[in-house]
Scaffold this motif. Structure first.
Motif, short mmCIF file in Angstrom:
data_model
loop_
_atom_site.label_atom_id
_atom_site.label_comp_id
_atom_site.label_asym_id
_atom_site.label_seq_id
_atom_site.Cartn_x
_atom_site.Cartn_y
_atom_site.Cartn_z
N LYS A 1 -85.23 -18.69 14.44
CA LYS A 1 -85.72 -17.95 13.64
C LYS A 1 -85.25 -16.72 13.37
N GLY A 2 -85.83 -16.05 14.38
CA GLY A 2 -85.17 -15.13 15.16
C GLY A 2 -85.77 -13.61 14.06
N LEU A 3 -87.43 -14.58 14.59
CA LEU A 3 -87.99 -13.02 13.58
C LEU A 3 -88.98 -12.30 14.82
N SER A 4 -89.03 -12.41 15.72
CA SER A 4 -89.26 -11.22 16.55
C SER A 4 -87.98 -9.99 16.23
N ASP A 5 -86.77 -10.33 16.30
CA ASP A 5 -85.38 -9.17 16.10
C ASP A 5 -86.08 -8.47 14.83
N LEU A 6 -86.60 -9.14 13.59
CA LEU A 6 -86.66 -8.86 12.35
C LEU A 6 -87.71 -7.70 12.48
N ILE A 7 -89.63 -7.98 13.18
CA ILE A 7 -90.17 -7.25 13.27
C ILE A 7 -90.09 -6.46 14.34
N GLU A 8 -89.31 -6.38 15.14
CA GLU A 8 -88.90 -5.58 16.12
C GLU A 8 -87.74 -4.49 15.43
N ALA A 9 -86.12 -4.57 15.10
CA ALA A 9 -86.00 -3.67 14.53
C ALA A 9 -86.66 -2.72 13.26
N ASP B 1 -95.18 -20.12 7.67
CA ASP B 1 -96.68 -20.74 8.63
C ASP B 1 -95.37 -21.71 10.16
N GLY B 2 -96.06 -21.48 10.61
CA GLY B 2 -95.19 -22.63 11.89
C GLY B 2 -95.67 -21.74 13.43
N PRO B 3 -95.24 -22.02 14.30
CA PRO B 3 -95.54 -21.97 15.83
C PRO B 3 -95.82 -20.22 16.14
N GLU B 4 -94.68 -19.60 15.39
CA GLU B 4 -94.66 -18.69 16.22
C GLU B 4 -95.64 -17.45 15.11
N LYS B 5 -96.32 -17.81 14.51
CA LYS B 5 -97.30 -17.30 13.61
C LYS B 5 -98.20 -16.19 14.33
N GLU B 6 -99.22 -16.27 15.49
CA GLU B 6 -99.77 -15.85 15.89
C GLU B 6 -98.98 -14.96 17.27
N HIS B 7 -98.29 -15.67 17.38
CA HIS B 7 -97.34 -14.50 18.19
C HIS B 7 -96.44 -12.94 17.84
N LEU B 8 -96.18 -13.78 16.48
CA LEU B 8 -95.87 -12.31 15.88
C LEU B 8 -96.28 -11.39 15.24
N VAL B 9 -97.79 -11.75 14.70
CA VAL B 9 -99.43 -10.94 14.76
C VAL B 9 -99.45 -9.82 15.84
N LYS C 1 -98.82 -4.65 18.34
CA LYS C 1 -97.97 -4.47 19.25
C LYS C 1 -97.61 -3.39 19.84
N LEU C 2 -96.25 -3.51 18.44
CA LEU C 2 -95.07 -2.61 18.22
C LEU C 2 -96.01 -1.29 16.83
N LYS D 1 -96.61 -8.04 6.81
CA LYS D 1 -97.45 -8.66 5.79
C LYS D 1 -97.31 -10.14 6.33
N PHE D 2 -98.22 -11.04 6.33
CA PHE D 2 -97.92 -12.50 6.17
C PHE D 2 -98.97 -12.61 5.57
N LEU D 3 -98.04 -13.96 4.83
CA LEU D 3 -98.48 -14.36 3.21
C LEU D 3 -98.81 -15.82 3.02
#
Length: 428
Positions: free
Chosen positions: A260-268, A283-291, A296-297, A304-306
């Motif tokens: 879904k490219g959410l790492s790209d979104l947070i980095e941008a 929700d999904g398997p990447e939530k912890e990594h994205l938090v 880190k950034l 905010k994660f809803l």
């Protein structure tokens, strides 16, 4: 008058009977539209604790959460693999349902890995016409979204299906990839998909991609209906428990997974100088990594994660967003994140892949960026923040586009043409 059409008894079939993603949204919306028009609809699915209520639940099939396979013993794992290839329980339960309901037509959505394509064999044996809405690429590829480890993967085209095993195209696993390759080969050998009477797709892109992979059967385009619902948009965001954001917010909603490219979104987002927060619903398997990435950034205070939201509450939040972002790195078919944003008059910023590109281009309701290009995504978000009037106009174009092409009346008229072509004189 839609109700003047002949009534058809429809069996709706899908792996999940709870709202897991876009396929389920289309599944449940289709049921509601048909029932509202007076048609009798039965359901066939798997049985979980999260299911919506159904009078047909006694026919539902046992469900296995495949992502928890590590907790199963060897014998149970072998049994599950067999069910993935061909689920005999599905045939038995479906046979009983068909005996009681006697549908005029069966409409399939997602069936792989849980119900399995054994559904098709039983329906064909009972001479029930079959319509199948294709939500992904599983019929032509073991990798259902043509994405591997967050990148486009199409190496199995032109018969090179073994590439799936060498590239670990399913969950980065040799074993799971082998299971899915055998599944594909088995149903090709059995001619399972040749038994389907009518394939439909919500996007032209998916049709083109199937043809590119050598799929020879005809596929018709029938868009999924977009039913936003009658939400009360006078409620302020702070009353929804998401904070009082006077300057608005940027929004992503959907599954939190790698493709879904959410790492790209947070980095941008981290590169933008703004006081407008980024809200992420789902929700999904990447939530912890994205938090952890947001921390880190140094943007954890602004991202905010809803979590997963009920539909009406989600619509309230979409309606209050400045714009929404769909940063997918995979070939989306007809993403609801895009369509529902447009229905609520929001400008969309999307990666330029698949059906998402098709929708944004035709509607002129948003901005496109090259998938995976963080700097381009940053620039598009900055442009949207700085050009509010233009974004408002694009939002209106999107709303008009959805009303014209994705209404329930448009969907109902088209799907009834298909049902009645198949059933001919067999309807009540």
């Amino acid at each position: 008058n839609l109700l003047s059409r002949k009534l058809v008894k429809v069996l709706m079939v899908n792996n999940n009977f709870f709202l897991r993603g876009g396929a389920e949204r289309a599944f449940f919306d289709s049921i509601n539209i048909l029932e509202e028009a007076g048609h009798e609809v039965a359901h066939f699915s798997t049985k979980t604790n999260a299911d919506h209520s159904s009078p047909w639940r006694k026919y539902f099939v046992k469900y296995y959460e495949l992502s928890d396979s590590a907790r199963f013993g060897s014998i149970e794992k072998m049994r599950i693999v067999g069910r993935i290839w061909y689920n005999f329980e599905t045939r038995l339960k479906l046979r009983r349902l068909l005996s009681d309901f006697k549908p005029d037509v069966a409409h399939l959505h997602n069936i792989f890995h849980h119900l399995s394509p054994s559904v098709i064999d039983e329906l064909k044996k009972q001479k029930i016409p079959i319509v199948w809405t294709l939500h992904d690429y599983k019929v032509v590829s073991p990798s259902y979204n043509l994405s591997v480890r967050g990148k486009i993967w199409e190496k199995n085209s032109k018969g090179r299906i073994h590439k799936c095993i060498t590239d670990k195209c399913v969950y980065n696993s040799y074993l799971k990839s082998t299971v899915c390759v055998i599944e594909s080969l088995l149903h090709k050998l059995l001619g399972t998909f040749n038994k389907v009477d009518y394939f439909i797709s919500p996007s032209d892109f998916l049709i083109d991609k199937y043809q590119e992979f050598g799929f020879c059967q005809n596929i018709e385009k029938v868009v999924n209906p977009v039913l936003v619902g009658a939400a009360n948009f006078e409620i302020e965001p702070w009353k929804l428990g998401i904070g009082d954001y006077k300057n608005g917010f940027i929004l992503y909603f959907g599954r939190l997974s790698t493709e879904k490219g959410l790492s790209d979104l947070i980095e941008a987002y981290a590169k933008i100088k703004t006081n407008i927060p980024l809200l992420i619903a789902g929700d999904g398997p990447e939530k912890e990594h994205l938090v952890l990435l947001a921390r880190k950034l140094n943007v954890s205070g602004s991202v905010k994660f809803l979590g997963r939201l009920e539909k009406e509450k989600l619509f309230q939040i979409i309606a209050r967003a400045n714009f929404t972002v769909t940063p997918s790195r995979c070939y989306e078919n007809a993403p609801y994140g895009l369509l529902e944003s447009m229905a609520l008059g929001k400008t969309v910023i999307s990666s330029d892949l698949g059906g998402a590109r098709e929708i944004v281009k035709r509607s002129n309701a948003g901005l496109l960026f090259t998938a995976g290009d963080v700097n381009q995504l940053k620039a598009k978000m900055e442009y949207a923040i700085q050009n509010k009037e233009e974004m408002f106009e694009k939002g209106l174009l999107g709303k008009l586009f959805i009303e014209k092409h994705y209404s329930k009346d448009v969907f109902y008229k088209r799907i009834m043409e298909i049902y009645q072509n198949l059933t001919q004189g067999n309807v009540a």
